[in-house]
Every structure is written in C-alpha cells, then in structure tokens.
Design a protein around this motif. Structure first.
Motif, PDB file in Angstrom:
ATOM      1  N   SER A 183     -40.245 -53.358  -7.875  1.00 25.12           N
ATOM      2  CA  SER A 183     -39.474 -53.394  -6.631  1.00 25.12           C
ATOM      3  C   SER A 183     -40.301 -54.016  -5.506  1.00 25.12           C
ATOM      4  CB  SER A 183     -38.988 -51.993  -6.250  1.00 25.12           C
ATOM      5  OG  SER A 183     -40.056 -51.172  -5.894  1.00 25.12           O
ATOM      6  N   LEU A 184     -41.636 -54.033  -5.655  1.00 24.16           N
ATOM      7  CA  LEU A 184     -42.469 -54.699  -4.646  1.00 24.16           C
ATOM      8  C   LEU A 184     -42.186 -56.199  -4.621  1.00 24.16           C
ATOM      9  CD1 LEU A 184     -45.933 -53.000  -5.207  1.00 24.16           C
ATOM     10  CD2 LEU A 184     -44.242 -52.496  -3.456  1.00 24.16           C
ATOM     11  N   GLU A 186     -39.324 -57.612  -5.473  1.00 22.74           N
ATOM     12  CA  GLU A 186     -38.025 -57.784  -4.820  1.00 22.74           C
ATOM     13  C   GLU A 186     -38.188 -57.628  -3.315  1.00 22.74           C
ATOM     14  OE1 GLU A 186     -35.313 -55.068  -6.650  1.00 22.74           O
ATOM     15  OE2 GLU A 186     -34.772 -56.525  -8.189  1.00 22.74           O
ATOM     16  N   ALA A 187     -39.026 -56.677  -2.903  1.00 25.49           N
ATOM     17  CA  ALA A 187     -39.255 -56.482  -1.472  1.00 25.49           C
ATOM     18  C   ALA A 187     -39.846 -57.749  -0.865  1.00 25.49           C
ATOM     19  CB  ALA A 187     -40.171 -55.286  -1.241  1.00 25.49           C
ATOM     20  N   GLY A 188     -40.796 -58.365  -1.562  1.00 24.43           N
ATOM     21  CA  GLY A 188     -41.410 -59.590  -1.068  1.00 24.43           C
ATOM     22  C   GLY A 188     -40.376 -60.677  -0.833  1.00 24.43           C
ATOM     23  N   GLN A 189     -39.465 -60.820  -1.801  1.00 20.62           N
ATOM     24  CA  GLN A 189     -38.422 -61.844  -1.642  1.00 20.62           C
ATOM     25  C   GLN A 189     -37.419 -61.444  -0.572  1.00 20.62           C
ATOM     26  OE1 GLN A 189     -36.837 -63.184  -5.510  1.00 20.62           O
ATOM     27  NE2 GLN A 189     -38.811 -62.528  -6.288  1.00 20.62           N
ATOM     28  N   ASP A 190     -37.126 -60.138  -0.540  1.00 21.70           N
ATOM     29  CA  ASP A 190     -36.178 -59.648   0.460  1.00 21.70           C
ATOM     30  C   ASP A 190     -36.706 -59.924   1.864  1.00 21.70           C
ATOM     31  OD1 ASP A 190     -33.707 -58.057   0.905  1.00 21.70           O
ATOM     32  OD2 ASP A 190     -35.105 -56.764   1.980  1.00 21.70           O
ATOM     33  N   LEU A 191     -38.030 -59.881   2.022  1.00 19.28           N
ATOM     34  CA  LEU A 191     -38.629 -60.087   3.340  1.00 19.28           C
ATOM     35  C   LEU A 191     -38.870 -61.561   3.627  1.00 19.28           C
ATOM     36  CD1 LEU A 191     -41.041 -57.037   3.215  1.00 19.28           C
ATOM     37  CD2 LEU A 191     -39.028 -57.272   4.652  1.00 19.28           C
ATOM     38  N   GLY A 192     -38.271 -62.427   2.814  1.00 21.99           N
ATOM     39  CA  GLY A 192     -38.234 -63.839   3.160  1.00 21.99           C
ATOM     40  C   GLY A 192     -39.204 -64.749   2.434  1.00 21.99           C
ATOM     41  N   GLU A 193     -39.942 -64.223   1.451  1.00 24.71           N
ATOM     42  CA  GLU A 193     -40.891 -65.080   0.753  1.00 24.71           C
ATOM     43  C   GLU A 193     -40.303 -65.581  -0.566  1.00 24.71           C
ATOM     44  OE1 GLU A 193     -43.057 -66.207   2.369  1.00 24.71           O
ATOM     45  OE2 GLU A 193     -44.312 -64.789   3.443  1.00 24.71           O
ATOM     46  N   SER A 194     -40.705 -66.800  -0.946  1.00 26.67           N
ATOM     47  CA  SER A 194     -40.264 -67.341  -2.228  1.00 26.67           C
ATOM     48  C   SER A 194     -40.988 -66.583  -3.356  1.00 26.67           C
ATOM     49  CB  SER A 194     -40.615 -68.822  -2.306  1.00 26.67           C
ATOM     50  OG  SER A 194     -42.024 -68.966  -2.257  1.00 26.67           O
ATOM     51  N   VAL A 197     -44.793 -67.475  -3.309  1.00 27.47           N
ATOM     52  CA  VAL A 197     -45.558 -66.850  -2.228  1.00 27.47           C
ATOM     53  C   VAL A 197     -45.635 -65.334  -2.462  1.00 27.47           C
ATOM     54  CG1 VAL A 197     -45.750 -66.499   0.265  1.00 27.47           C
ATOM     55  CG2 VAL A 197     -44.947 -68.689  -0.621  1.00 27.47           C
ATOM     56  N   ARG A 201     -48.979 -63.186  -2.516  1.00 24.70           N
ATOM     57  CA  ARG A 201     -49.230 -62.131  -1.529  1.00 24.70           C
ATOM     58  C   ARG A 201     -49.137 -60.725  -2.117  1.00 24.70           C
ATOM     59  NH1 ARG A 201     -46.064 -62.793   3.928  1.00 24.70           N
ATOM     60  NH2 ARG A 201     -47.619 -61.252   4.547  1.00 24.70           N
ATOM     61  N   VAL A 202     -48.440 -60.574  -3.236  1.00 26.95           N
ATOM     62  CA  VAL A 202     -48.230 -59.228  -3.774  1.00 26.95           C
ATOM     63  C   VAL A 202     -48.807 -59.085  -5.185  1.00 26.95           C
ATOM     64  CG1 VAL A 202     -46.527 -57.448  -4.312  1.00 26.95           C
ATOM     65  CG2 VAL A 202     -46.147 -58.978  -2.371  1.00 26.95           C
TER      66      VAL A 202
ATOM     67  N   ASN B  80     -34.405 -64.515  -0.501  1.00 26.41           N
ATOM     68  CA  ASN B  80     -35.310 -64.717   0.628  1.00 26.41           C
ATOM     69  C   ASN B  80     -34.697 -65.493   1.788  1.00 26.41           C
ATOM     70  OD1 ASN B  80     -35.323 -66.924  -1.062  1.00 26.41           O
ATOM     71  ND2 ASN B  80     -37.422 -67.480  -0.630  1.00 26.41           N
ATOM     72  N   ASN B  85     -31.719 -57.394   4.833  1.00 26.41           N
ATOM     73  CA  ASN B  85     -32.988 -56.791   4.435  1.00 26.41           C
ATOM     74  C   ASN B  85     -32.702 -55.422   3.869  1.00 26.41           C
ATOM     75  OD1 ASN B  85     -34.392 -58.649   6.920  1.00 26.41           O
ATOM     76  ND2 ASN B  85     -35.350 -58.572   4.917  1.00 26.41           N
ATOM     77  N   PHE B  88     -35.717 -50.001   0.065  1.00 28.80           N
ATOM     78  CA  PHE B  88     -35.603 -49.678  -1.348  1.00 28.80           C
ATOM     79  C   PHE B  88     -35.674 -48.173  -1.572  1.00 28.80           C
ATOM     80  CE2 PHE B  88     -36.794 -54.028  -1.183  1.00 28.80           C
ATOM     81  CZ  PHE B  88     -36.225 -54.607  -2.302  1.00 28.80           C
ATOM     82  N   PHE B 105     -45.111 -58.038   7.201  1.00 28.60           N
ATOM     83  CA  PHE B 105     -45.089 -58.887   5.996  1.00 28.60           C
ATOM     84  C   PHE B 105     -44.153 -60.079   6.156  1.00 28.60           C
ATOM     85  CE2 PHE B 105     -43.818 -60.285   1.807  1.00 28.60           C
ATOM     86  CZ  PHE B 105     -44.978 -60.200   1.064  1.00 28.60           C
TER      87      PHE B 105
END
Lengths: 287, 366
Positions: A183-184, A186-194, A197, A201-202, B80, B85, B88, B105
């Motif tokens: 889920s981290l 998914e969180a990374g992508q949800d927060l706007g990163e490809s 990236v 970053r994760v 993205n 947003n 989770f 982030f």
C-alpha cells in the motif's frame, strides 16, 4: 511453571553450549593463533620469540604486496557491485511480478547453480569463455573476431565470481522487498509520483537493508576467495588468499602468512564496517 | 438533513462493472457524488465498496462502464494524475521518513520554495492537530497519530476528492468516536468531497450527507441517512442499518396512494404508498424500528394505536432497556427500546403490557 529469568538463562546457556564450544574451538582459537603468530619471529616451518613487528614491516616494504591487496579489494568490490546490481532486478521481479504461490519455486530455481560443485562450474566457464569456447565460436559464426575472455584473467575472475555469488545476493534483497508494504507504493502514486519515482523514493530506500546485507554477503567471501584466481587465472593473477597460501603452505612461513591474513581481515573489517554503518542509517529510519 | 441537489456533480458512475476473472465484483454501479459532499459507501465485507473506491483512486481498472471525475472520463488516467487523494486503511505511512517528510511527500513537483513548502507542511500538521510533530520518526506514532499524518499528507495536495478507506477501523472505540467528529469538522473546514468506505452503519449515519448501501457488487439504496434509516428500500438494507422488527403481513388492497395490510399481532393498517418501497418479490413483511414502539405505563393513553403484549426478554443497557415482546397473543416477537427515566421501572419477564405504535413508522417490504 513460571521460570525465573536466571534459570531460563541457565537453560539457554546449556542449550547453546555445544555450539558455543564448537565456535570457540574452531573460530576463536585459530583466530587468536593467527593473531599471535603474526607478531612472532618466523623461520621455515617454525615460529618463536621474540615478538616482532617485522612481518608487518615486510608487508609495507614491498609494493607488490600492497598491489595484490589493492587488486583483491578492487576485484571484490567490482564483483560485489555487479552481483548486487544484477541480483536486484531478479529479486524485484520475483517479489513483485511472480504470483505468490510461484515464489518459492522461483527461489528454488535460483539456487540450482549450487547443485553443481564449484570446481565444475568454474571449468564450465572455461568452455564458455575460453579459447575456441562457446562465446568465441558464436562470435566467429557471425563474422566477429574472438574475444578470448579467458586470457584476461581478472575479467574472467570477476565474471566467474559474480555468477557464483548471485543467489546469495538475490535472497536478502528478495526478503527486504517482500517486507515492503504494497500500500506504500499505491500511496506514492496516489500522492502524484509515477511508478519509477515511487520506486526511487519508496521501494529502493526500504529495500536498502537487503541491498547492504547482499553487499556484505558477497564482498566478504570474494575478498578472500582462493579457488577462483587459482583455477581461472592460472595463478597468473594472485589475490590475497593466494598470497597467504604461498606463505603458509609453500614457504611455510607461518608468521608472515599470519600477518598477511590479519592485514586482509583488517581490510575486510574496515570496508564491512562502512556498510554496517550505512545499514544502520537505513534501519534507523524503520520499525 | 437532505443534501442539496443543486451542487455540481464531482463523481459519476455509469453502469460500472468489474470482473476479477470469473468473479463479478461490481455489477452495474450507477450514481453521482456531489461536490463538497460527505459520501459513504457502506456495506458488509466483500460487497465491492473498497473496489469502487479504488476505481475512483485509479488503482483498479474497470471492466466496463464509465467513471467520471469532475466532468472528465477517468479511463486511462493513472492514479498519480487524478485529482483524488486517499487515506489508506493501513494509513501507508512511509516508515523511512519523518512525519514532515511524509506530509510533504506529494510536494516534490510543487514550484514553491523550500521554506513555503515547510510552512505548508506545518500548517497541514496543525490542521490535523499534530502541531510540532514534524521531526518525529513516522514509526514512533500511535494509530490515531498515523491517521492524522495520512490525512495531512492527502489534504496538503488540495485534492478535489478525499478517499477514506475504512480509516477508523483500526482505532479503539473512544478514539473512533472522537475522530468521527474531527473528520466531519475537517470536511466542513476544507469543503472538499469526502468519500468514506465503511462497514460500520453507525459511523456512516453519523458522518455522511448521503450513503450508498452496497450488497454483492450493487448499490441497494443511495439516500441521506434519515431516509435510509426511516424508509429503507429493501428488507436487506433495513436489516443492515440498525435494528428493525419484521412482522409478517398480508396485503389486503392497494388503491391509489394507499396500501392496506393486515400485520400479524398489529391488525389492519392503512399505509401511505411512500411507506411501501418498490416490489422485490419477497414475502410481505412490515418493518418497525424498536424506538417507534413504546410501552404504556399504568393509565397512559396511546397517541395512535395500541396492541397487547407479553414481555419475553429484558435486556438492560443502563440508559436504555430493550424488551422483547410477544405481540397481541401471537408468536410474533418484536424488540422495543425504552429510555430509563425516573418513574419508569424496568419491567419483568412475563409482564403483560400495552404497546403503543404509530402506523406512519411502518415500512412495507413486499
């Protein structure tokens, strides 16, 4: 039923005592012997008093020794870098793209090279890399000149070692990737990163403990590898282990050989310490 | 209580289907979510509510249909770049970063200066009640604090829609109730659309402007909490939301906007057509919420209708007492709740009682 901590500790000591005795006899005692020998005066097949620093002075006095040690270090670091860089995508693929029920099969397949004796594997590399081997005859068939890799001893040593230690590097990286909470990502992508990236970053920072473990697991034994330079390089490119072997077994100068061994241990120790400190930095940020 | 219909549409589902292999997870979802609305997807586990939320976030591709976000078809739009947003269920706090790094982030591509970003992070932390927590390691936080970090991390990006995947399920009861109120306040403060996934009907009723109740990949009813509670569309929805007594009934006649039924133990009742949601082909039953039934003490007069009963079970809750009562000499048992106020003793099992009820509180399922 409740045991006091001390009786539990005593039971624990009893349980580990066979292993402890084994370790003390086969590791601590020889290590102490080597340390002691390295400061004794050596003759042919003998060691004796007085205590001396001459063995270490000898190491400093001849540039060839320093050259061999540096060469061992560089070869081991190159092998480690290649192995870890190649192992990471394999571990990543198995962890992220193989179905959960297939993962153990993949890990099993990765360990297949261990089924064959190391000597045989090294000999097979000759068949591939050597003069008129598989590689060169393939190149010849498409009209290219032979590479004759086997005649470049250091290059062959690096190729053979990198292959031999690959599974050791895959496993710790795989384990650290398995621990990354999906889920981290998914969180990374949800927060706007490809995806890429997010990986940088994760995923990558979270798998660093595995990468550093892999680095140590590959680096430590390859610095002191004896068989590969002996077989692949025809002894033309001795590494530190070959140097120690010459002193201890051929010249039977136990004191000088021990001094080389201690110097090599120090070198490995310093480099490993750097990695361990790096590791602590990454582990420090995690649960 | 009803949500104004004149607000612009933020999310629209048009016949959305989702298959996982043979499994039909979403079976034709239709509906709209308005801008600025606190919307809940409520249902038992496996009903598809989380899948539906993830189709909004962009983590699931739909098999057919259309998901529109702020007037744009979301098909092929990766997670993205969506104006959504998510908080989770596991909070997904990055363990290798500090609280401030977690919250900041999503600001990497933000053109603002480093100082301005740091200020934004501090403000976001203050908004969720974590002022001064920026330098803490993320792994040193409690569950409630993690959730606040996850909220701040999502809200700092000023999304059009905030998605919350069972955000309160990991918290203890006290903390959960506290966070429910905080989330409502926060939603009013920031004014953006909140979409909450939950299996807790009470939570959905407390927090939402509107609720979609889902069963087996379908929306069974989409309504505001009061309608959902008072006029559930099906027996299943009625059963899922709160407690409801179901009493076997016979439909005597249906003419114009009146339906006359004979409910076992209650007798003949004339219902308004608004009390009888669309037919589903079930055996007819009338539903009554426990709090719409009242025990009559001594010579109290009923306001509307009255039925005899015998107490079969007494469940004492401190502020309330629940009674299970056999109605009108039949084997129909209903549960009713009475507030324990002075002068109203808790009655014993076997006591003969008079039960008052109101025909307007009935719902007919047929």
């Amino acid at each position: 039923m409740a045991q006091t901590p001390s009786s539990e500790a005593r039971a624990g000591l009893k349980l580990i005592s066979p292993t402890a005795i084994y370790v003390i006899l086969l590791l601590a005692v020889p290590l102490a012997t080597v340390l002691l020998y390295s400061v004794l005066t050596g003759g042919r097949g003998t060691v004796g008093l007085p205590l001396t620093g001459e063995n270490y002075a000898e190491l400093w006095s001849k540039p060839v020794y320093g050259y061999i040690m540096l060469k061992s270090l560089l070869v081991a670091l190159t092998v480690t870098a290649i192995t870890v860089l190649l192992a990471y995508p394999v571990a990543y693929f198995v962890s992220f793209h193989v179905k959960p029920e297939r993962k153990s099969l993949w890990l099993f397949l990765i360990t297949i090279p261990f089924w064959t004796s190391y000597i045989i594997r090294v000999s097979l590399w000759f068949v591939i890399l050597g003069y008129g081997g598989v590689l060169d005859s393939t190149l010849a068939s498409i009209g290219l000149p032979p590479l004759n890799v086997a005649s470049y001893s250091i290059l062959s040593i690096i190729i053979v070692l990198a292959h031999a230690y690959a599974p050791f590097a895959v496993l710790p990286i795989f384990v650290s990737l398995e621990k990354v909470d999906r889920s981290l990502l998914e969180a990374g992508q949800d927060l706007g990163e490809s995806r890429w990236v997010t990986f940088l970053r994760v995923t990558l920072p979270l798998s660093m403990p595995g990468v550093i473990a892999a680095t140590l697991i590959v680096f430590i034994p390859t610095v002191g590898d004896y068989v590969t330079p002996e077989l692949v390089g025809d002894g033309k490119e001795p590494m530190i282990a070959n140097l120690i072997e010459t002193q201890l077994l051929k010249l039977r100068n136990f004191a000088q050989g021990s001094a080389f061994a201690v110097a090599s241990m120090l070198m490995v120790g310093v480099v490993s310490l750097i990695f361990v400190l790096l590791n602590r930095r990454f582990i420090g940020g995690q649960k | 209580m009803t949500f104004s219909d004149d607000r612009p549409t933020m999310i629209e589902f048009k016949d959305v289907h989702k298959y996982y292999g043979d499994y039909h997870a979403l079976r034709g979802i239709n509906g709209t979510i308005k801008a600025g609305e606190f919307f809940s997807l409520l249902g038992p586990s496996g009903c598809g509510k989380t899948t539906l939320l993830r189709t909004i976030a962009g983590f699931e591709d739909i098999s057919s249909g259309v998901v529109m976000i702020d007037g744009k078809d979301a098909a092929g739009m990766p997670a993205n770049v969506r104006p959504t947003n998510m908080v989770f269920q596991s909070y997904a706090i990055f363990p290798h970063m500090s609280v401030a790094e977690n919250v900041g982030f999503g600001l990497r591509k933000d053109p603002r200066s480093k100082e301005e970003k740091a200020k934004a992070v501090a403000e976001a932390l203050e908004m969720v009640g974590l002022k001064g927590y920026g330098n803490r390691a993320a792994h040193a936080l409690s569950g409630g604090q993690r959730q606040r970090v996850a909220l701040a991390r999502a809200l700092i990006l000023k999304p059009k829609v905030l998605l919350l995947d069972e955000p309160l399920s990991a918290l203890d009861k006290k903390m959960r109730e506290h966070m429910q109120v905080e989330l409502i306040k926060l939603q009013r403060q920031v004014g953006i659309t909140f979409i909450l996934v939950t299996h807790d009907q009470e939570e959905a009723l407390v927090m939402s402007d509107r609720i979609a109740v889902m069963f087996e990949g379908e929306i069974a009813q989409l309504a505001d909490p009061e309608t959902l509670y008072r006029r559930p569309a099906t027996r299943k929805v009625a059963d899922f939301i709160g407690t409801m007594n179901f009493i076997p009934a016979e439909i005597l006649s249906e003419a114009g906007d009146k339906v006359e039924v004979d409910a076992k133990g209650l007798g003949r009742v004339a219902l308004d057509i608004s009390q009888a949601p669309a037919k589903t082909g079930e055996t007819p039953v009338v539903g009554l919420r426990p709090e719409t039934l009242t025990l009559l003490y001594d010579d109290q007069k009923p306001t509307e209708r009255e039925t005899d009963g015998v107490i079969d079970e007494v469940i004492y809750f401190g502020d309330m007492t629940y009674y299970d009562v056999y109605l009108g000499g039949t084997d129909v048992e209903v549960r009713l709740s009475m507030r324990n106020v002075p002068g109203r003793p808790v009655l014993d099992v076997g006591t003969k009682v008079r039960v008052a009820w109101s025909p307007s509180a009935l719902v007919l399922f047929r």
